[in-house]
Design a protein around this motif. Sequence first.
Motif, PDB file in Angstrom:
ATOM      1  N   ALA A   1      26.796  21.025   1.944  1.00 43.64           N
ATOM      2  CA  ALA A   1      27.746  21.772   2.123  1.00 43.64           C
ATOM      3  C   ALA A   1      29.171  21.631   2.028  1.00 43.64           C
ATOM      4  N   GLY A   2      29.418  20.849   1.378  1.00 45.60           N
ATOM      5  CA  GLY A   2      30.995  19.921   0.513  1.00 45.60           C
ATOM      6  C   GLY A   2      31.850  19.589   1.676  1.00 45.60           C
ATOM      7  N   ASP A   3      30.470  18.886   2.880  1.00 47.62           N
ATOM      8  CA  ASP A   3      31.182  18.128   3.997  1.00 47.62           C
ATOM      9  C   ASP A   3      30.885  16.985   3.270  1.00 47.62           C
ATOM     10  N   GLU A   4      32.355  15.965   3.302  1.00 48.33           N
ATOM     11  CA  GLU A   4      31.725  14.571   2.792  1.00 48.33           C
ATOM     12  C   GLU A   4      30.954  13.491   4.115  1.00 48.33           C
ATOM     13  N   ALA A   5      30.866  13.930   5.530  1.00 47.25           N
ATOM     14  CA  ALA A   5      29.958  13.025   5.947  1.00 47.25           C
ATOM     15  C   ALA A   5      28.224  13.860   5.838  1.00 47.25           C
ATOM     16  N   ARG A   6      28.226  15.072   6.083  1.00 49.28           N
ATOM     17  CA  ARG A   6      26.876  15.661   5.914  1.00 49.28           C
ATOM     18  C   ARG A   6      26.625  15.017   4.052  1.00 49.28           C
ATOM     19  N   LEU A   7      26.915  14.343   2.971  1.00 56.52           N
ATOM     20  CA  LEU A   7      26.733  13.883   1.889  1.00 56.52           C
ATOM     21  C   LEU A   7      26.304  12.997   2.888  1.00 56.52           C
ATOM     22  N   ALA A   8      27.177  11.861   3.182  1.00 60.02           N
ATOM     23  CA  ALA A   8      26.619  11.004   3.327  1.00 60.02           C
ATOM     24  C   ALA A   8      25.658  10.325   3.861  1.00 60.02           C
ATOM     25  N   ASP A   9      24.943  11.001   4.641  1.00 56.93           N
ATOM     26  CA  ASP A   9      23.923  11.611   5.544  1.00 56.93           C
ATOM     27  C   ASP A   9      22.982  11.610   4.938  1.00 56.93           C
ATOM     28  N   ALA A  10      22.944  13.223   3.370  1.00 54.69           N
ATOM     29  CA  ALA A  10      22.099  13.099   2.667  1.00 54.69           C
ATOM     30  C   ALA A  10      21.867  11.823   1.625  1.00 54.69           C
ATOM     31  N   LEU A  11      23.126  11.777   1.513  1.00 56.87           N
ATOM     32  CA  LEU A  11      22.269  10.804  -0.342  1.00 56.87           C
ATOM     33  C   LEU A  11      21.355   9.569   1.398  1.00 56.87           C
ATOM     34  N   ARG A  12      22.162   8.541   2.493  1.00 58.48           N
ATOM     35  CA  ARG A  12      21.312   8.266   3.097  1.00 58.48           C
ATOM     36  C   ARG A  12      19.546   8.051   3.457  1.00 58.48           C
ATOM     37  N   ILE A  13      19.779   9.632   3.585  1.00 57.73           N
ATOM     38  CA  ILE A  13      18.072   9.509   4.179  1.00 57.73           C
ATOM     39  C   ILE A  13      17.346  10.334   2.967  1.00 57.73           C
ATOM     40  N   SER A  14      18.187  10.103   1.670  1.00 56.98           N
ATOM     41  CA  SER A  14      17.167  10.460   0.177  1.00 56.98           C
ATOM     42  C   SER A  14      16.418   9.322   0.128  1.00 56.98           C
ATOM     43  N   VAL A  15      17.188   7.850   0.199  1.00 60.67           N
ATOM     44  CA  VAL A  15      17.118   6.795  -0.410  1.00 60.67           C
ATOM     45  C   VAL A  15      16.247   5.435   0.430  1.00 60.67           C
ATOM     46  N   SER A  16      16.457   6.715   1.801  1.00 61.66           N
ATOM     47  CA  SER A  16      15.501   5.410   2.912  1.00 61.66           C
ATOM     48  C   SER A  16      14.095   5.772   2.999  1.00 61.66           C
ATOM     49  N   GLY A  17      12.882   5.496   3.364  1.00 62.00           N
ATOM     50  CA  GLY A  17      11.617   5.432   3.212  1.00 62.00           C
ATOM     51  C   GLY A  17      11.169   6.112   4.293  1.00 62.00           C
ATOM     52  N   ASP A  18      12.181   6.882   4.612  1.00 64.82           N
ATOM     53  CA  ASP A  18      11.093   8.588   4.980  1.00 64.82           C
ATOM     54  C   ASP A  18      12.869   9.989   5.335  1.00 64.82           C
ATOM     55  N   VAL A  19      12.643  11.020   4.392  1.00 61.06           N
ATOM     56  CA  VAL A  19      12.795  12.124   4.300  1.00 61.06           C
ATOM     57  C   VAL A  19      12.474  13.149   5.628  1.00 61.06           C
ATOM     58  N   GLY A  20      12.540  12.763   6.312  1.00 59.30           N
ATOM     59  CA  GLY A  20      12.230  13.537   7.334  1.00 59.30           C
ATOM     60  C   GLY A  20      10.646  14.173   7.893  1.00 59.30           C
ATOM     61  N   ASP A  21       9.929  13.044   7.032  1.00 62.46           N
ATOM     62  CA  ASP A  21       8.830  13.684   8.094  1.00 62.46           C
ATOM     63  C   ASP A  21       7.335  12.078   8.043  1.00 62.46           C
ATOM     64  N   GLY A  22       8.188  11.134   7.788  1.00 61.72           N
ATOM     65  CA  GLY A  22       7.605  10.169   7.702  1.00 61.72           C
ATOM     66  C   GLY A  22       7.178   9.408   6.318  1.00 61.72           C
ATOM     67  N   THR A  23       7.306  10.107   5.010  1.00 61.42           N
ATOM     68  CA  THR A  23       7.382  10.112   3.812  1.00 61.42           C
ATOM     69  C   THR A  23       8.302   9.376   3.218  1.00 61.42           C
ATOM     70  N   ALA A  24       8.378   8.861   2.250  1.00 62.59           N
ATOM     71  CA  ALA A  24       9.430   8.287   1.309  1.00 62.59           C
ATOM     72  C   ALA A  24       9.703   9.220   0.482  1.00 62.59           C
ATOM     73  N   ALA A  25      10.878   9.241  -0.661  1.00 61.18           N
ATOM     74  CA  ALA A  25      10.902   9.982  -1.678  1.00 61.18           C
ATOM     75  C   ALA A  25       9.804   9.029  -3.040  1.00 61.18           C
ATOM     76  N   ASP A  26       9.722  10.032  -3.925  1.00 65.69           N
ATOM     77  CA  ASP A  26       8.875   8.939  -4.828  1.00 65.69           C
ATOM     78  C   ASP A  26      10.800   9.218  -6.404  1.00 65.69           C
ATOM     79  N   GLY A  27      11.189   9.914  -5.921  1.00 64.30           N
ATOM     80  CA  GLY A  27      12.662  10.125  -6.810  1.00 64.30           C
ATOM     81  C   GLY A  27      13.371  10.954  -6.408  1.00 64.30           C
ATOM     82  N   VAL A  28      15.069  11.180  -7.158  1.00 59.99           N
ATOM     83  CA  VAL A  28      15.635  11.272  -5.823  1.00 59.99           C
ATOM     84  C   VAL A  28      16.957  12.445  -6.680  1.00 59.99           C
ATOM     85  N   VAL A  29      17.162  13.774  -7.135  1.00 58.03           N
ATOM     86  CA  VAL A  29      18.217  14.027  -7.943  1.00 58.03           C
ATOM     87  C   VAL A  29      19.342  14.921  -7.185  1.00 58.03           C
ATOM     88  N   LEU A  30      20.441  13.950  -7.778  1.00 59.64           N
ATOM     89  CA  LEU A  30      21.734  14.474  -7.350  1.00 59.64           C
ATOM     90  C   LEU A  30      22.376  15.409  -7.796  1.00 59.64           C
TER      91      LEU A  30
END
Length: 338
Positions: free
Chosen positions: A70-99
């Motif tokens: 939503a155009g917020d730098e802090a939220r963007l940093a959180d989203a990027l951290r989550i995207s490359v982590s091993g858990d995207v919110g439900d105990g599963t990791a992403a197989d790929g990321v689109v920025l």
Amino acid sequence: MFLGFFSILIGPPAAAQEWHGPTTGPAAAPGKRIVVVAENMRNDGIGGIVADLNEAAGVLQWHIVTLDAAGDEARLADALRISVSGDVGDGTAADGVVLAGLDAVRGMPDYGDAAQERALPLVGWHVGPRPGPVPSTPVAINVTTDPAAVARLAAKAAITRSNGRAGVVILTDYRYAIAVSKARGMANSIKACGQCTLLELVDVPLADTATRMPVEIARLMQQYGGELTDILAINDLYFDDATAELQREGIAPDRISLISAGDGSPSALDRIQRGYYQTATVAEPLALQAWQLLDELNRLMARQPVSGFVADPIVVTRTDPAPAVADFRTIYRRIWQR
């Protein structure tokens, strides 16, 4: 899928463009989980890409998780951290990321190592100054039309419309390399026009257009008056928040021309069709690009190189219909064996 609006708002489409994208590639494996990091879904281009990613994912039998900063730098940093982590919110990791729509060079330094450690396939839309890999980041390919070509087309529209006498202000967002690239390209084309005048290059962050554009339009009209004939911008979003102020200033819709070097949003196409200030947009084939993004991820997950395909931009005016996009859905289905 913004190009779907063309036949409604602009007129019957011309003959379909010739396909010069991929025709072969790996079959798709089902069940992949893709995280989309969106800089700001209020931007119609980003919103359109996300919608079309979901359409393509349905064909692939993949699951999309969208994180909107939503155009917020802090939220963007959180989203990027989550995207490359091993858990995207439900105990599963992403197989790929689109920025989508962020600046990868500025945004990825803190998260690139994590992506590379996991060998996480990562692609982007409008995340760098040009198509292809984004240097100094793990982004394998930036899917976009050629910004230099887009800039030339937008500037040419202003020069042609004004019979070579355009007085131009350019709106951009210095936070993004692709926006700076487009703005400089437009500025160079206007400077090369012998009787045109580049009045000003204005930095307005895309996240601030709702509050900044009324103020900037009032200032520009007061400062330049009749010298200002054309406002060029790197995105249609600027004009969503500019037209009301032009009307309040008493500027007739045929007195000034708004031309966008990017996206081709529904609101822009509506303004063009009605002759309401905006005269042209250089549109992205968003649906095609969304399908390409997932195709590139599929290639990376199969340990194959990306296709490197660069789609052509499309100039849309009230009198010139947009060419129909090639039947990319059938082509990608055939590649994916779906």
